[in-house]
Design an enzyme around this catalytic site. Structure first.
Site, PDB file in Angstrom:
ATOM      1  N   ASP A 150      74.639  70.895  14.794  1.00  0.00           N
ATOM      2  CA  ASP A 150      75.110  70.247  14.545  1.00  0.00           C
ATOM      3  C   ASP A 150      74.880  69.906  12.657  1.00  0.00           C
ATOM      4  OD1 ASP A 150      77.511  68.719  13.444  1.00  0.00           O
ATOM      5  OD2 ASP A 150      77.256  66.430  14.304  1.00  0.00           O
TER       6      ASP A 150
ATOM      7  N   ASP B 168      76.282  67.437  10.145  1.00  0.00           N
ATOM      8  CA  ASP B 168      76.057  66.284   9.382  1.00  0.00           C
ATOM      9  C   ASP B 168      75.178  64.981  10.768  1.00  0.00           C
ATOM     10  OD1 ASP B 168      77.306  66.433   7.442  1.00  0.00           O
ATOM     11  OD2 ASP B 168      79.538  66.810   8.875  1.00  0.00           O
TER      12      ASP B 168
END
Length: 581
Positions: free
Chosen positions: A105, A107
């Protein structure tokens, strides 16, 4: 538990499973339904030794099993077992050589954000939208943000305007209405004594704070709950708590889409993004080991390009240089705007190819197009461009040549969409990122003497209760001397309980003055700890921790232990098999 995290290496055999760590298959960990090791075991602190090396620490056990003097390197171990905030902790055994692809991922995983500066962008932007677009009182603009008021793992009761912390058994241990603590009696009436409905805390009115992004939502919600309860604004009188939360969520989400956050981060990335010097070297080292890497993020391409360019270069670069997107060389595949967790659930989501220069999208036929390209279809498909938007897990598996979900290790910070959903639905292996883990470990180590006092007093209290129960069962309860003796036991229990209450409050407040230790609720594990244990194969404080050890490291759990075994293995414990009847 590993001393240092590891880089994963490609499989040596296509038949190898990422669960094949021990030769004894029965010793391997289950996938999510098992009884994993404690999330924060006692071994997270340094074990002090008086003198000597490993031979001194393990001499007795080595002698007892015939290995005394037969191991080559046992004596080379340090005097203490070192555990640090850079470690990766293991809930489920992982064979690294069986991992063919690692996904990240972006963020709060690859790209860490500075709090409270980054949060305030969404907080202030949402305030303006609530007032200017939705008609909320202008006093809302005076709200101030405080991320330290909250903790990951809490639950927002949007129907009642409350914020809860519950244990693994779904018992509410701490509850606040806005910023006002709810009394124990009221808390029990609301959440424990409603016999017509057993709360599962998975209903739509409950929101789990699984990611740091939600600190903005909950702080705005608590402030507006207090404003509504104050009764000074007629506009709020006609809104339910649930409606208020829904409009907060919409306003915050819009800030992530309309440029309020993206444009500001693009102008001043050093103000909002943590410059983790270990992140890019970690990715490069994976790449050198031949591991397939992919980026799977819900952020759209324009923002992904901005954030990843800053991470790659360690500084803000001009627009012309940014369009080169040199960081892409680190990944075999990039999927932005992925709409997790729908990406893991909906096999019909369409995959679009992204034009890096202008962000425009082009339709693809996904799996059908890859198959139509014939042999090496995935390679030919990616040669046309490896940046995508949307799609679903089938596209990802096909492009990476993955046959089984357990060939993928996914690294993310969202407990639900990154960890739980990928595990339950696809069987992906998971590494959960918790930046807060650093502080939790430090406080745990510093407060261990206090924790030991609490544990000992609880053991003493239990033994006294067992002794009193034995007297009640075997002696004459009408005898005055027996009654007096039992009264002394009760007085002892009250005295210990009073001290325990004070010590427990001191222990929890060392972690957080309101919510306590993130992994505990009262004396039980928190629900957050329960989900981390059951669904995160591995967990650590930041993704760059994975770049600090060799690629041959395999993760193994500590031995699981249930309460009766814990009692039996404790010091000064004796097993008595005498029939009490």
């Amino acid at each position: 538990m590993p001393r240092r995290p590891s880089i994963l290496s490609p499989p040596t055999s296509p038949m190898m499973s990422s669960y094949e760590v021990d030769s004894d298959e029965d010793a391997e960990q289950r996938m999510g339904e098992g009884n994993p090791a404690r999330t924060i075991p006692e071994s997270v602190v340094v074990r002090k030794q008086a003198n000597g090396g490993a031979s001194n620490r393990y001499a007795d056990v080595l002698a007892s099993v015939g290995l005394d003097g037969k191991l080559n390197q046992a004596d080379s171990l340090p005097k203490e077992r070192i555990v640090s905030s850079y470690d990766i902790f293991c809930n489920r055994e992982l064979k690294q050589e069986a991992i063919t692809a690692i996904g990240f991922d972006m963020d709060y995983t690859l790209v860490q954000y500075k709090q409270p500066a980054f949060d305030e962008l969404a907080f202030n932007g949402a305030k303006e939208k609530l007032v200017n677009s939705l008609g909320y009182p202008k006093e809302v603009l005076d709200f101030e943000y405080d991320h330290k008021s909250w903790q990951r793992g809490l639950i927002i009761d949007t129907e009642r305007g409350n914020v809860l912390k519950i244990d693994r058994h779904k018992y509410v241990r701490v509850a606040y209405h806005g910023f006002e603590e709810i009394s124990s009696s009221t808390r029990k009436i609301l959440y424990a004594r409603n016999f017509n409905k057993v709360e599962s805390f998975s209903e739509k009115s409950y929101v789990n704070m699984d990611t740091l992004f939600q600190f903005v939502d909950v702080h705005l919600f608590a402030l507006l709950v207090e404003m509504k309860d104050g009764g000074e604004h007629e506009m709020l009188d006609f809104k339910t708590y649930g409606e208020i939360y829904k409009q907060i969520r919409q306003s915050v989400d819009l800030c992530h889409r309309d440029g309020v956050i993206k444009d500001e981060v693009a102008r001043y990335p050093d103000k909002y993004i943590v410059d983790d010097k270990g992140m890019i070297p970690m990715l490069k080292r994976y790449k050198e080991q031949g591991v397939k890497l992919f980026l799977l993020t819900n952020s759209f391409w324009e923002y992904t390009s901005t954030a990843m360019n800053y991470l790659y270069h360690g500084k803000r670069i001009n627009d012309e240089e940014q369009k080169k997107n040199e960081w892409i060389e680190l990944f075999d595949l990039v999927i932005a705007g992925s709409c997790k967790p729908a990406f893991m659930l909906d096999p019909y989501l369409q995959l679009f190819r992204v034009n890096m220069q202008d962000g425009s999208l082009k339709n693809t036929d996904g799996v059908f197009e890859i198959d139509a390209l014939g042999p090496d279809g995935a390679t030919k498909f990616l040669e046309q461009g490896k940046i995508f938007q949307g799609g679903n897990w089938q596209h990802l598996h096909k492009m990476l040549g993955v046959k089984s979900g357990d060939e993928i290790l996914y690294v993310g910070d969202h407990l639900y969409s990154d960890v739980l959903r990928s595990k339950r639905t696809l069987g992906w292996r998971s590494l959960f990122i918790m930046p807060e883990l650093d502080d939790e470990l430090r406080v745990f180590a510093a407060e261990l003497p206090l924790r030991n006092k609490i544990s000992k007093l609880r053991e003493l209290r239990e033994e006294l209760e067992l002794k009193a129960e034995f007297i009640r069962r075997t002696e004459d309860m009408n005898d005055a001397s027996v009654k007096a003796k039992l009264a002394e036991f009760e007085a002892d229990d009250d005295a210990i309980k009073e001290v325990l209450t004070t010590l427990a409050e001191k222990w929890h407040s060392a972690f957080h003055p309101v919510w306590g230790a993130m992994f505990n609720a009262g004396y039980q594990e928190s629900r957050f700890a329960f989900y981390v244990e059951n669904y995160a194969c591995l967990y650590t404080s930041k993704a760059s921790n994975m770049g600090l050890s060799s690629p041959t490291r395999s993760f193994r759990t500590t031995m699981d232990i249930v309460p009766h075994d814990q009692l039996l293995e404790a010091a000064n414990t004796k097993f008595d098999d005498t029939n009490p009847w």
